[in-house]
Design a protein around this motif. Structure first.
Motif, mmCIF file in Angstrom:
data_model
loop_
_atom_site.group_PDB
_atom_site.id
_atom_site.type_symbol
_atom_site.label_atom_id
_atom_site.label_comp_id
_atom_site.label_asym_id
_atom_site.label_seq_id
_atom_site.Cartn_x
_atom_site.Cartn_y
_atom_site.Cartn_z
ATOM 1 N N GLU A 243 -0.060 22.282 7.132
ATOM 2 C CA GLU A 243 0.715 22.050 8.344
ATOM 3 C C GLU A 243 0.637 20.589 8.776
ATOM 4 O OE1 GLU A 243 -0.552 25.219 11.152
ATOM 5 O OE2 GLU A 243 -1.169 26.156 9.268
ATOM 6 N N VAL A 244 -0.469 19.944 8.423
ATOM 7 C CA VAL A 244 -0.696 18.533 8.751
ATOM 8 C C VAL A 244 -1.037 17.800 7.462
ATOM 9 C CG1 VAL A 244 -2.088 16.904 10.090
ATOM 10 C CG2 VAL A 244 -1.576 19.178 11.030
ATOM 11 N N ILE A 245 -0.523 16.571 7.324
ATOM 12 C CA ILE A 245 -0.851 15.733 6.170
ATOM 13 C C ILE A 245 -1.484 14.441 6.681
ATOM 14 C CG2 ILE A 245 0.003 14.578 4.096
ATOM 15 C CD1 ILE A 245 2.451 16.430 4.231
ATOM 16 N N LEU A 246 -2.694 14.168 6.210
ATOM 17 C CA LEU A 246 -3.385 12.929 6.525
ATOM 18 C C LEU A 246 -3.184 11.956 5.380
ATOM 19 C CD1 LEU A 246 -6.807 14.509 7.635
ATOM 20 C CD2 LEU A 246 -4.753 14.131 9.040
ATOM 21 N N MET A 247 -2.875 10.699 5.705
ATOM 22 C CA MET A 247 -2.643 9.684 4.675
ATOM 23 C C MET A 247 -3.428 8.423 5.012
ATOM 24 S SD MET A 247 1.411 10.044 3.814
ATOM 25 C CE MET A 247 2.042 11.516 3.000
ATOM 26 N N ASP A 248 -4.363 8.074 4.139
ATOM 27 C CA ASP A 248 -5.216 6.913 4.366
ATOM 28 C C ASP A 248 -4.694 5.733 3.552
ATOM 29 O OD1 ASP A 248 -7.193 5.184 5.050
ATOM 30 O OD2 ASP A 248 -8.855 6.408 4.350
ATOM 31 N N GLU A 249 -3.892 4.899 4.192
ATOM 32 C CA GLU A 249 -3.268 3.736 3.543
ATOM 33 C C GLU A 249 -2.606 4.107 2.218
ATOM 34 O OE1 GLU A 249 -5.129 -0.128 3.911
ATOM 35 O OE2 GLU A 249 -6.878 0.829 4.800
ATOM 36 N N PRO A 250 -1.660 5.029 2.234
ATOM 37 C CA PRO A 250 -1.100 5.549 0.980
ATOM 38 C C PRO A 250 -0.270 4.549 0.196
ATOM 39 C CG PRO A 250 0.189 6.315 2.844
ATOM 40 C CD PRO A 250 -1.020 5.631 3.417
ATOM 41 N N CYS A 251 0.097 3.424 0.816
ATOM 42 C CA CYS A 251 0.959 2.456 0.127
ATOM 43 C C CYS A 251 0.240 1.162 -0.209
ATOM 44 C CB CYS A 251 2.200 2.148 0.978
ATOM 45 S SG CYS A 251 3.221 3.586 1.353
ATOM 46 N N SER A 252 -1.042 1.057 0.092
ATOM 47 C CA SER A 252 -1.730 -0.230 -0.058
ATOM 48 C C SER A 252 -1.808 -0.692 -1.502
ATOM 49 C CB SER A 252 -3.134 -0.158 0.541
ATOM 50 O OG SER A 252 -3.937 0.747 -0.181
ATOM 51 N N ALA A 253 -1.766 0.251 -2.453
ATOM 52 C CA ALA A 253 -1.862 -0.121 -3.867
ATOM 53 C C ALA A 253 -0.498 -0.144 -4.554
ATOM 54 C CB ALA A 253 -2.793 0.857 -4.589
ATOM 55 N N LEU A 254 0.585 -0.024 -3.773
ATOM 56 C CA LEU A 254 1.917 0.098 -4.350
ATOM 57 C C LEU A 254 2.735 -1.175 -4.178
ATOM 58 C CD1 LEU A 254 2.885 3.695 -3.130
ATOM 59 C CD2 LEU A 254 1.592 3.021 -5.172
ATOM 60 N N ASP A 255 3.707 -1.346 -5.068
ATOM 61 C CA ASP A 255 4.643 -2.463 -4.954
ATOM 62 C C ASP A 255 5.654 -2.172 -3.846
ATOM 63 O OD1 ASP A 255 7.277 -1.266 -6.167
ATOM 64 O OD2 ASP A 255 5.694 -0.699 -7.572
ATOM 65 N N PRO A 256 6.422 -3.181 -3.406
ATOM 66 C CA PRO A 256 7.345 -2.983 -2.278
ATOM 67 C C PRO A 256 8.376 -1.881 -2.488
ATOM 68 C CG PRO A 256 6.986 -5.319 -2.634
ATOM 69 C CD PRO A 256 6.325 -4.613 -3.778
ATOM 70 N N ILE A 257 8.893 -1.748 -3.703
ATOM 71 C CA ILE A 257 9.909 -0.720 -3.950
ATOM 72 C C ILE A 257 9.295 0.672 -3.837
ATOM 73 C CG2 ILE A 257 11.458 0.259 -5.692
ATOM 74 C CD1 ILE A 257 11.964 -2.586 -6.681
ATOM 75 N N SER A 258 8.102 0.850 -4.427
ATOM 76 C CA SER A 258 7.426 2.149 -4.329
ATOM 77 C C SER A 258 7.039 2.448 -2.890
ATOM 78 C CB SER A 258 6.176 2.149 -5.221
ATOM 79 O OG SER A 258 6.519 2.012 -6.580
#
Length: 267
Positions: free
Chosen positions: A174-189
């Motif tokens: 019901e809830v999704i926690l995300m801890d910096e989910p994009c910090s390791a990704l490139d701008p497009i991703s």
């Protein structure tokens, strides 16, 4: 213990009351009070060491896995105290899923990455349908539908992160926690993940920790700004400075420290 399942769209899903977090005798975070609202994206922002990830991990009791970690105060999920002895942490983590900073697919096929958690949780339905639905929800189906037997580790970093999001969705939280989910990704991703978050909030409540101010302003409905103060023993203790709708935080914050942080004067 069963959680309340009669909440409406305007209800508070998670609530902290005077939450303080300790590692042994060290108080890492003090006196956090906030409400997390259903079908909203809430961003936690602030400088390193301010406790935002520590608070995030409290919501599904991941800090329980750290020796000596404990809380004071109260956290309720759908009006149930999640630290009550009768609450099963495993069931809690099914209802409140987690996506970590770096993509961490299992060394299994793409299909099995999705099916694994569902099997552990006793899913009795059509597994093929569940796997496809979760991957579609994560906006990954068109890219992987012809290679479901290939290793999840064969995907690009951005695809791996969306696979991990699909894995979290497959256990129907019901809830999704995300801890910096994009910090390791490139701008497009990163853009793909942000677009995905905007779609997912129609069905899920999302809390995201991010160092990216632009990301917080783009995707979140509510923003909590944390800061840290030095302790007598030389460490840092985090605290919640301000919690408001995102447009207030970034355009007309109530606290001077918030204004200084979002304008780039420190942090």
């Amino acid at each position: 213990m069963l959680f309340n399942t009669t909440v409406t769209a305007t209800d508070t899903v998670l609530q902290t009351d005077n939450l303080s977090v300790f590692y042994g005798n060290f108080k890492a975070v003090r006196d956090v009070n906030l409400n997390i609202y259903k079908n909203k994206i809430t961003a936690f922002i602030g400088p390193s060491g301010c406790g935002k990830s520590t608070v995030l991990r409290c919501f599904n009791r991941l800090n329980d896995l750290i020796p000596g970690a404990h809380i004071e105060g109260r956290i309720t999920f759908q009006e149930t105290d999640i630290y009550d002895r009768r609450v099963d942490p495993v069931e809690l983590r099914r209802r409140i899923g987690m996506v970590f900073q770096r993509p961490n697919p299992f060394p299994k096929s793409i299909y099995e990455n999705i099916a694994f958690g569902a099997r552990i949780n006793g899913y009795q339905g059509d597994m093929d349908e569940l796997v496809e639905r979760a991957i579609r929800q994560a906006a990954l189906w068109d890219e992987v539908k012809d290679k479901l037997k290939q290793s999840g580790l064969s995907l690009s970093g951005g695809q791996q992160q969306r696979l991990c999001i699909a894995r979290a969705l497959a256990i129907e939280p019901e809830v999704i926690l995300m801890d910096e989910p994009c910090s390791a990704l490139d701008p497009i991703s990163t853009l793909r993940v942000e677009e995905l978050l905007m779609e997912l909030k129609e069905k899920y409540t999302i809390i995201i920790v991010t160092h990216n101010m632009q990301q917080a302003s783009r995707v979140s409905d509510m923003t909590a700004f944390y800061n840290a103060q030095a302790t007598e023993k030389g460490g840092k203790m985090g605290y919640l400075v301000e919690y408001n709708p995102t447009e207030v935080i970034f355009q007309s914050p109530e606290q001077q420290a918030t204004q200084e942080y979002v304008s780039g004067r420190f942090g």
